[in-house]
Design an enzyme around this catalytic site. Sequence first.
Site, PDB file in Angstrom:
ATOM      1  CB  CYS A  46     -45.907  -3.371  13.068  1.00 47.13           C
ATOM      2  SG  CYS A  46     -47.325  -4.306  13.678  1.00 47.13           S
ATOM      3  CB  ALA A  47     -45.872  -2.986  17.867  1.00 52.07           C
TER       4      ALA A  47
END
Length: 187
Positions: free
Chosen positions: A99-100
Amino acid sequence: MVVVLLAKGFEEIEALTAVDLLRRAELELQCVGVTDRQVGGGHGIELLCDTTLAQWNGLPSLVILPGGMPGAANLAASPAVTAMLKAMWEQGKTIAAICAAPAVVLEPLGILKGRRCTSYPSYRDRIKSTTPLDAEVVKDGALITAAAAGCATQFALCIIEHLKGGAAAQKIARSILAPYNDEYHTE
């Protein structure tokens, strides 16, 4: 030993899917809280970790960095986390981020430079040292990255494949009736 690093605000699906599937694969795994044993996820789920980073000694063979915000930012802000990741990368140990986390945690450390990777779509523009792929899961040597919570099962299966082989990953996938898409796991 596999370590899942958890900081306040982590994405629960990304962390707990990896924990569950790796334990089903009988891999030795510990959840490690960056600051405390009890860590709150981004959606209000509290998790009691096995230990804290301050109590952890040595380097794991593989570390998992869940995304979520502010979880990924809290990982990146920890000097202990960044020191562990730098040491692991220098020693050729595997880092898995979803994800991030690839953009927020790994990019500032130079770990993505020249590597194939992916990240949450709205964070890909933060990756300047390489061109992130529009893919669910990407494996490039000792680096495994995934795009988002919806890719958490394939991310975990890729980690299992990396540590125990394709047959082990396929076995876990069949046991949970999940597709096993090893074509995402590009070398």
